[in-house]
Design a protein around this motif. Structure first.
Motif, PDB file in Angstrom:
ATOM      1  N   ALA A  50       0.837  -1.209   0.000  1.00  0.00           N
ATOM      2  CA  ALA A  50       0.000   0.000   0.000  1.00  0.00           C
ATOM      3  C   ALA A  50       0.865   1.250   0.000  1.00  0.00           C
ATOM      4  CB  ALA A  50      -0.920  -0.001   1.211  1.00  0.00           C
ATOM      5  N   HIS A  54       0.947   4.105  -2.857  1.00  0.00           N
ATOM      6  CA  HIS A  54       0.687   5.493  -2.457  1.00  0.00           C
ATOM      7  C   HIS A  54       1.837   6.408  -2.901  1.00  0.00           C
ATOM      8  CE1 HIS A  54      -0.894   8.760   0.022  1.00  0.00           C
ATOM      9  NE2 HIS A  54       0.326   8.934   0.486  1.00  0.00           N
ATOM     10  N   HIS A  67      -6.012   7.705   6.649  1.00  0.00           N
ATOM     11  CA  HIS A  67      -5.973   7.367   5.223  1.00  0.00           C
ATOM     12  C   HIS A  67      -6.066   5.861   5.001  1.00  0.00           C
ATOM     13  CE1 HIS A  67      -5.059   7.660   0.980  1.00  0.00           C
ATOM     14  NE2 HIS A  67      -4.114   6.748   1.133  1.00  0.00           N
ATOM     15  N   THR A  68      -6.905   5.482   4.048  1.00  0.00           N
ATOM     16  CA  THR A  68      -7.055   4.079   3.647  1.00  0.00           C
ATOM     17  C   THR A  68      -6.677   3.953   2.180  1.00  0.00           C
ATOM     18  OG1 THR A  68      -8.850   3.765   5.219  1.00  0.00           O
ATOM     19  CG2 THR A  68      -8.656   2.142   3.475  1.00  0.00           C
ATOM     20  N   GLU A  69      -5.789   3.034   1.888  1.00  0.00           N
ATOM     21  CA  GLU A  69      -5.332   2.769   0.520  1.00  0.00           C
ATOM     22  C   GLU A  69      -5.981   1.479   0.047  1.00  0.00           C
ATOM     23  OE1 GLU A  69      -2.959   4.007  -2.716  1.00  0.00           O
ATOM     24  OE2 GLU A  69      -3.258   5.019  -0.806  1.00  0.00           O
ATOM     25  N   THR A  70      -6.494   1.473  -1.173  1.00  0.00           N
ATOM     26  CA  THR A  70      -7.140   0.279  -1.720  1.00  0.00           C
ATOM     27  C   THR A  70      -6.165  -0.436  -2.646  1.00  0.00           C
ATOM     28  OG1 THR A  70      -9.284   1.374  -1.607  1.00  0.00           O
ATOM     29  CG2 THR A  70      -9.134  -0.571  -3.001  1.00  0.00           C
ATOM     30  N   HIS A  78      -8.624  -4.831  -1.532  1.00  0.00           N
ATOM     31  CA  HIS A  78      -8.306  -4.923  -0.107  1.00  0.00           C
ATOM     32  C   HIS A  78      -8.071  -3.511   0.403  1.00  0.00           C
ATOM     33  CE1 HIS A  78      -7.728  -9.305  -0.206  1.00  0.00           C
ATOM     34  NE2 HIS A  78      -7.184  -9.099  -1.401  1.00  0.00           N
ATOM     35  N   ALA A  79      -8.769  -3.128   1.452  1.00  0.00           N
ATOM     36  CA  ALA A  79      -8.570  -1.816   2.063  1.00  0.00           C
ATOM     37  C   ALA A  79      -7.469  -1.941   3.109  1.00  0.00           C
ATOM     38  CB  ALA A  79      -9.858  -1.327   2.702  1.00  0.00           C
ATOM     39  N   VAL A  80      -6.421  -1.147   2.950  1.00  0.00           N
ATOM     40  CA  VAL A  80      -5.305  -1.146   3.894  1.00  0.00           C
ATOM     41  C   VAL A  80      -5.284   0.215   4.584  1.00  0.00           C
ATOM     42  CG1 VAL A  80      -2.804  -1.344   4.144  1.00  0.00           C
ATOM     43  CG2 VAL A  80      -3.994  -2.731   2.457  1.00  0.00           C
ATOM     44  N   LYS A  81      -5.306   0.206   5.891  1.00  0.00           N
ATOM     45  CA  LYS A  81      -5.263   1.448   6.662  1.00  0.00           C
ATOM     46  C   LYS A  81      -3.813   1.925   6.697  1.00  0.00           C
ATOM     47  CE  LYS A  81      -9.284   0.214   9.353  1.00  0.00           C
ATOM     48  NZ  LYS A  81      -9.820  -0.072  10.695  1.00  0.00           N
TER      49      LYS A  81
END
Length: 113
Positions: A50, A54, A67-70, A78-81
């Motif tokens: 992630a 980013h 912030h959440t990165e997909t 998958h959502a990664v914080k």
């Protein structure tokens, strides 16, 4: 008054029964620990992926805590914080292995080196 051999709330239990229960829990522990360690590595790898995504998009490695990165892996999102990952990496850097610290440093986190 209670009778001497009474079975109930305050009665003593047979010592063998308690030992079996404790032994059964002790036998489960290594498997749970191995699974937990495996999960931690997978979580770290998702965090690195992630952060790489980013950085490629934004040109920097800083992200707000919320912030959440997909990530898309095998056609699944998958959502990664990411913000929480960066915060945890900073606060736990003394516990991270050299390999993990190097991965973070390679992405440009000065505090990881």
């Amino acid at each position: 008054m209670h009778e001497v051999g009474a079975v109930g709330r305050g009665a003593a239990r047979a010592p063998g029964r308690a030992r079996r229960r404790v032994t059964a829990r002790a036998e489960e522990t290594p498997a749970k620990e191995a699974k937990a360690r495996k999960g931690v590595s997978a979580t770290f790898e998702r965090g690195i992926a992630a952060l790489t995504q980013h950085k490629a998009r934004e040109g920097r490695v800083k992200a707000p805590r919320a912030h959440t990165e997909t990530l898309v892996v095998d056609d699944q999102e998958h959502a990664v914080k990411l913000g929480a990952f960066l915060s945890n990496a900073k606060s736990r850097r003394a516990k991270l292995t050299e390999d993990k610290l190097q991965q973070l440093a390679d992405l440009g986190l000065e505090r990881a080196a």
